[in-house]
Design a protein around this motif. Structure first.
Motif, PDB file in Angstrom:
ATOM      1  N   THR A 227      96.947 -42.926 -24.203  1.00  0.00           N
ATOM      2  CA  THR A 227      95.540 -42.814 -23.850  1.00  0.00           C
ATOM      3  C   THR A 227      95.042 -44.036 -23.089  1.00  0.00           C
ATOM      4  O   THR A 227      95.563 -45.145 -23.237  1.00  0.00           O
ATOM      5  N   LYS A 233      85.144 -42.634 -21.735  1.00  0.00           N
ATOM      6  CA  LYS A 233      85.831 -41.339 -21.675  1.00  0.00           C
ATOM      7  C   LYS A 233      87.316 -41.560 -21.938  1.00  0.00           C
ATOM      8  O   LYS A 233      87.902 -42.520 -21.436  1.00  0.00           O
ATOM      9  N   PHE A 235      91.081 -40.616 -21.494  1.00  0.00           N
ATOM     10  CA  PHE A 235      92.054 -39.923 -20.654  1.00  0.00           C
ATOM     11  C   PHE A 235      93.396 -39.902 -21.391  1.00  0.00           C
ATOM     12  O   PHE A 235      93.850 -40.937 -21.896  1.00  0.00           O
ATOM     13  N   TYR A 259      91.616 -35.267 -18.575  1.00  0.00           N
ATOM     14  CA  TYR A 259      90.340 -35.519 -19.240  1.00  0.00           C
ATOM     15  C   TYR A 259      89.660 -34.187 -19.526  1.00  0.00           C
ATOM     16  O   TYR A 259      89.546 -33.328 -18.649  1.00  0.00           O
ATOM     17  N   ILE A 296      83.172 -37.317 -13.944  1.00  0.00           N
ATOM     18  CA  ILE A 296      83.751 -38.471 -14.631  1.00  0.00           C
ATOM     19  C   ILE A 296      82.742 -39.608 -14.729  1.00  0.00           C
ATOM     20  O   ILE A 296      82.606 -40.257 -15.768  1.00  0.00           O
TER      21      ILE A 296
END
Length: 396
Positions: A227, A233, A235, A259, A296
């Motif tokens: 990760t 956020k 990913f 994502y 994003i």
């Protein structure tokens, strides 16, 4: 130092010291700390009963007895390093040739950024000044926690920093060293630092011919499930590979990151090199590149309808660069990507004053001063011009 001589035949030696200094030459010296050594010598046989010392923040020790025969042939029967790595072999003092082996079923190395267990099988051949090391190192398990706060940056090969161009000390050993070491892993290594949490499986060969630079050949697999957190956020990496063809600073990338937003599943494919990556975006349900970047950055694809792809990429690049700089301990207050390849980097001098460096075709420095929430002054200086602007902002 405690020295005991028995019947002019046997010598018993005990040596302790908080620090010893070994001077290689007039400018180079090495500190060896916390030294303790117990040994005895009978005729030409040296028995090293135990030793311990710290060099370069790494502790070396052995509680297992080693026997070294000192004659025309120096023979090492069983010299242990940290009670796990066994060194054996011999060296001919007249011909200046020798051969040694270094073997360990499980050698634990804990030093600064690494904490790993390895299986080692190396053969070292000596011929006058020439040294060759051939063999295999298998990484059994461990973790890597790089100290990114050290602010060590990869340099651009096109940039020459004059103050760094000092005459390097020649090393006879390094100039005559040949390496062919294969590095594999039995269990993935954990790389955890800041926003990253990855598992790596290297399969590399370290190769160096006499008088040449060290080459890294092979690949590092980044296992699925790693990760990276960006802009809050998460990913998740798919199975990815990093290929090395020589220069460790210039690998080739073949990576994927996913994502999951509320309504979309986004995939980013990364090719190229770290210096010039090639990014491709896709999503399900389908969105164009601008909408994906907007999702994003702003949690909404609506921004992609009002901004161009280049503007969105610059905003994405600025946000990623600022996050990366923060991860390595460099606090940046202003970061923007301008026209062409220009980059603006700024740092607050006070709550009202910010200095900004613009690396464009013509480098420029700006000093921004915030008088109040609506008015600010900007002084700009470059090799071609100077400027003073007063900016007034009002919401409508």
């Amino acid at each position: 130092v405690s020295l005991e001589l028995n019947k002019l035949k046997t010598v018993a030696l005990t040596l302790t010291a908080p620090k010893l200094i070994y001077k290689v030459d007039k400018k180079t010296k090495h500190n060896i700390k916390d030294v303790k050594l117990i040994a005895s010598m009978d005729d030409k046989k040296l028995v090293l009963k135990s030793y311990s010392a710290t060099f370069n923040n790494q502790k070396y020790f052995s509680n297992k007895q080693a026997v070294i025969t000192l004659d025309d042939t120096i023979k090492v029967s069983n010299l242990w390093v940290n009670d796990e790595l066994l060194i054996t072999g011999e060296y001919q003092t007249k011909s200046k040739k020798g051969a040694f082996t270094a073997d360990a079923k499980n050698f634990h190395l804990k030093h600064e950024v690494v904490d790993i267990e390895t299986k080692i099988n190396l053969k070292i051949n000596l011929d006058h000044n020439d040294t060759s090391v051939v063999g295999k190192v298998i990484l059994l398990k461990g973790k890597v926690t790089p100290n990114l706060a050290a602010k060590s940056f990869a340099s651009d090969s096109d940039i020459i920093i004059l103050q760094h161009m000092k005459k390097e000390n020649k090393s006879v050993f390094m100039d005559n060293l040949t390496l062919a070491i294969q590095v594999e892993t039995k269990k993935a290594l954990r790389l955890k630092q800041g926003a990253m949490n990855l598992r790596l499986k290297p399969n590399l060969t370290l190769n160096m011919e006499k008088g040449t630079a060290l080459l890294f050949l092979g690949s590092v697999e980044v296992l699925k499930g790693g990760t990276y957190t960006f802009e809050k956020k998460r990913f998740v990496l798919g199975k990815s590979l990093i290929y090395f063809t020589g220069d460790v600073n210039k690998p080739a990338l073949d990576m994927k990151a996913n994502y999951k937003s509320l309504n979309h599943f986004i995939t980013i494919a990364i090719k190229g090199t770290p210096i010039a990556p090639d990014l491709k975006f896709s999503s399900s349900p389908s969105l164009n590149r601008e909408q994906i970047l907007s999702l994003i950055l702003f949690d909404s694809e609506a921004g992609g309808d009002t901004k161009s792809g280049n503007d969105m990429m610059k905003m994405m690049g600025g946000a990623m660069a600022k996050a990366a700089l923060t991860d390595i301990g460099v606090e940046v207050d202003h970061l923007a990507f301008g026209e062409g390849n220009s980059i603006e980097v700024g740092k607050k001098l006070s709550s009202k004053a910010t200095v900004i460096y613009i690396n464009g075709e013509i480098p420029k420095v700006k000093l921004k001063y915030q008088h109040n929430k609506r008015t600010e002054s900007v002084i700009g200086v470059s090799e071609e011009s100077q400027s003073y602007d007063i900016i007034f902002k009002k919401d409508f």
